[in-house]
Enzyme design. Structure first.
Site, PDB file in Angstrom:
ATOM      1  N   TRP A 170      -0.224  -8.127  -1.601  1.00 29.45           N
ATOM      2  CA  TRP A 170       0.175  -6.591  -1.681  1.00 29.45           C
ATOM      3  C   TRP A 170       1.693  -6.580  -1.987  1.00 29.45           C
ATOM      4  O   TRP A 170       2.588  -7.288  -1.430  1.00 29.45           O
ATOM      5  CB  TRP A 170       0.215  -6.039  -0.156  1.00 29.45           C
ATOM      6  CG  TRP A 170      -1.425  -6.162   0.029  1.00 29.45           C
ATOM      7  CD1 TRP A 170      -1.961  -7.077   0.894  1.00 29.45           C
ATOM      8  CD2 TRP A 170      -2.490  -5.186  -0.041  1.00 29.45           C
ATOM      9  NE1 TRP A 170      -3.406  -6.884   1.227  1.00 29.45           N
ATOM     10  CE2 TRP A 170      -3.562  -5.704   0.366  1.00 29.45           C
ATOM     11  CE3 TRP A 170      -2.421  -3.738  -0.766  1.00 29.45           C
ATOM     12  CZ2 TRP A 170      -5.099  -5.036   0.714  1.00 29.45           C
ATOM     13  CZ3 TRP A 170      -3.808  -3.120  -0.745  1.00 29.45           C
ATOM     14  CH2 TRP A 170      -4.679  -3.661  -0.003  1.00 29.45           C
ATOM     15  N   ILE A 205      -6.936  -1.753   4.125  1.00 32.37           N
ATOM     16  CA  ILE A 205      -5.813  -0.719   4.394  1.00 32.37           C
ATOM     17  C   ILE A 205      -4.742  -1.082   3.860  1.00 32.37           C
ATOM     18  O   ILE A 205      -4.206  -2.238   3.957  1.00 32.37           O
ATOM     19  CB  ILE A 205      -5.809  -0.499   5.790  1.00 32.37           C
ATOM     20  CG1 ILE A 205      -6.998  -0.321   6.708  1.00 32.37           C
ATOM     21  CG2 ILE A 205      -4.685   0.487   6.194  1.00 32.37           C
ATOM     22  CD1 ILE A 205      -7.040  -0.314   8.074  1.00 32.37           C
ATOM     23  N   CYS A 206      -3.951  -0.444   2.955  1.00 34.29           N
ATOM     24  CA  CYS A 206      -2.874  -0.446   2.401  1.00 34.29           C
ATOM     25  C   CYS A 206      -1.669   0.075   3.216  1.00 34.29           C
ATOM     26  O   CYS A 206      -1.437   1.134   3.183  1.00 34.29           O
ATOM     27  CB  CYS A 206      -2.658   0.177   0.866  1.00 34.29           C
ATOM     28  SG  CYS A 206      -3.765  -0.356  -0.179  1.00 34.29           S
ATOM     29  N   LEU A 207      -1.242  -0.806   4.253  1.00 34.74           N
ATOM     30  CA  LEU A 207      -0.429  -0.598   5.122  1.00 34.74           C
ATOM     31  C   LEU A 207       0.718  -1.703   5.306  1.00 34.74           C
ATOM     32  O   LEU A 207       0.371  -2.634   5.609  1.00 34.74           O
ATOM     33  CB  LEU A 207      -0.773   0.010   6.404  1.00 34.74           C
ATOM     34  CG  LEU A 207       0.185   0.712   7.399  1.00 34.74           C
ATOM     35  CD1 LEU A 207       0.748   2.021   6.861  1.00 34.74           C
ATOM     36  CD2 LEU A 207      -0.513   0.780   8.783  1.00 34.74           C
TER      37      LEU A 207
END
Length: 506
Positions: A142, A88-90
């Site tokens: 990220w 998940i990109c959060l």
């Protein structure tokens, strides 16, 4: 192995999830304290309505100071920020994690991310990422960048929009006028050197005086830029104290402008007499004074009105605890005083370094090697101690602020000492009135900063630090839920790929 504090925190969150789970979520299993499985159902009216997803939480031994590993396992949702392997990109799961966050807040953030989605599609470069990524998403590098819409940056209230427009208009008018005065000063200097000041020794004195006036012009322009920054920041944080202090800042600007007019046209020095018959300079000096007075009056009225608009903000943020409000008031006062210290002490240092000090003077080297580093350390150290509520450090820095009072008292005496005033080459001849105003303002700011530091020390351990951290977390989540932010995420995998093959979400 979890420590006692970590286990207690997880047990509390576990009981909360079992007894009162958030809507559309349920704790499916908890075979061990460090591995949870949570089910989530897509909200009605969204692209994922009725769909069931499974999240796996793996907690490190340093939780909650380190973020848990969170991935989708079964039925991974098709989403621009979710890769097909469940990563998940959060931002709150990585760089923007805070110990104030919890399993519940993470689940709500992910559900909100799903609910705000407008199209079902995989991230760009999904296949490449899945083939090259490690098993844990925390092993990936990220990078997150938050981009705000212009409408989200500007205030929504019509009155505050008028306030912003007024500040920008008046400050821009002052900057343009000061820039033109700077041009006229330089032009008058050139004419004087060519035509009027051919006596040996006079040219150097005139050049020194003109340099003084130009330095103060630049400081005036920087003051307007700093005012815009203070006003925008005050509105962004709904800080009524800072809004009021901006009015005081403009009052000091008015005093400086009136002093300059007197030094140029009423009691001019030898060098300033070149401006006596310059009608353009006279008009611009009057224009600047009018702009400053209009700004002062306008901002005073706006500040009174804005108090009614944002005055209750502190109650919304901190509740009705009077002692907490008092602690927050002193916290904000000290923050505001430090911002004033940055400008005025910085202005004082510029004046001393550029206009007064000489290479062969020991005070020059004391200024460069001792006083400038001292100011930087004390101001930055006070900010650091205030945010971390470091009592011992703040006590030492408060003592430094009070010791600085003696230094500025000495400077006030030195600038007006009889043996200095009657020197043939008086270093303060053209800058004395401006310099004295700066020294007096710094003197008052140092006293106020020392007093505010003592008050903040008394309020340490009152719960304000935790209340501010919780308010920031809540504000961040409210922005996420209300879709006030657009998050652009760029993923740089560990493997070195060509630029066009790197994965990005836009």
């Amino acid at each position: 192995m979890f420590g006692a504090v970590n286990s207690k925190r997880l047990m509390g969150e576990l009981q909360q999830m079992e007894s009162e789970p958030p809507a559309l979520m349920r704790l499916l299993s908890c075979d061990s304290l460090d591995l949870w499985v949570v089910t989530m159902v897509g909200a009605e009216g969204t692209l994922y309505a009725g769909e069931k997803f499974t999240l796996q939480f793996r907690f490190p031994a340093s939780y909650p100071f380190e973020a848990p590993e969170v991935i989708f396992t079964d039925n991974v949702p098709v989403h621009p920020h979710i890769y097909s392997n469940g990563h998940i990109c959060l931002s709150i799961l990585y760089a923007q994690w805070s110990p104030a966050l919890s399993v519940e807040s993470v689940c709500l953030s992910i559900l909100s991310m799903l609910s705000s989605c407008t199209r079902k599609e995989r991230p760009v470069g999904d296949k490449h990422y899945v083939l090259s990524a490690a098993e844990s998403p925390k092993a990936t590098h990220w990078q997150f960048e938050v981009l705000h819409r212009l409408g989200d940056v500007l205030p929504k209230n019509h009155f505050t929009q008028i306030y912003v427009l007024s500040v920008l208009t008046l400050a821009s008018a002052c900057i343009i006028a000061e820039s033109y005065i700077l041009f006229l000063t330089r032009q008058s200097h050139t004419v004087a050197l060519d035509n009027l000041w051919q006596v040996p020794g006079v040219q150097q004195a005139v050049t020194t005086s003109i340099t003084t006036y130009m330095v103060y012009n630049i400081l005036f322009i920087l003051a307007q830029v700093y005012t815009i920054f203070l006003c925008m920041e005050a509105l962004a944080h709904k800080d009524i104290i800072q809004i009021v202090v901006v009015v005081v800042f403009y009052f000091v600007c008015v005093v400086f402008a009136v002093t300059r007019y007197i030094a140029f046209f009423i009691y001019p020095s030898v060098a300033a007499r070149m401006f006596t018959f310059n009608s353009n300079m006279h008009i611009m000096q009057v224009t600047v004074m009018v702009c400053y007075v209009l700004s002062l009056i306008s901002l005073a009225v706006f500040s009174y009105k804005l108090k009614q608009v944002v005055g209750w903000n502190v109650y919304k943020r901190l509740g009705a605890d009077i002692s907490l409000h008092r602690a927050y008031l002193w916290h904000q006062c000290l923050m505001m005083l430090l911002k004033m210290d940055i400008y005025f002490i910085g202005s004082y240092l510029v004046q001393m370094t550029a206009l007064v000090l000489k290479v062969d003077d020991i005070e020059t080297w004391l200024q460069i090697t001792v006083f400038i580093p001292f100011c930087v350390i004390v101001i930055s150290g006070t900010l650091f101690a205030l945010h971390g509520e470091r009592r011992r450090l703040m006590q030492g820095l408060a003592a430094c602020w009070f010791l600085s009072i003696g230094y500025f008292v000495f400077k006030m005496y030195r600038v007006n000492a009889p043996n200095i005033i009657h020197l043939p080459n008086d270093p303060y001849e053209d800058s004395r009135p401006f310099f004295m105003i700066t020294v007096v303002v710094c003197f008052l700011l140092v006293i106020a900063t020392g007093i505010a530091s003592i008050q903040c020390i008394c309020n340490f351990d009152s719960g304000l630090k935790e209340a501010i951290a919780y308010d920031k977390m809540r504000t961040r989540h409210m922005k996420l839920y209300n879709k006030k932010d657009e998050e652009t995420v760029q993923l740089i995998p560990d493997s070195t790929l060509p630029a066009h093959e790197r994965f990005a979400l836009e």
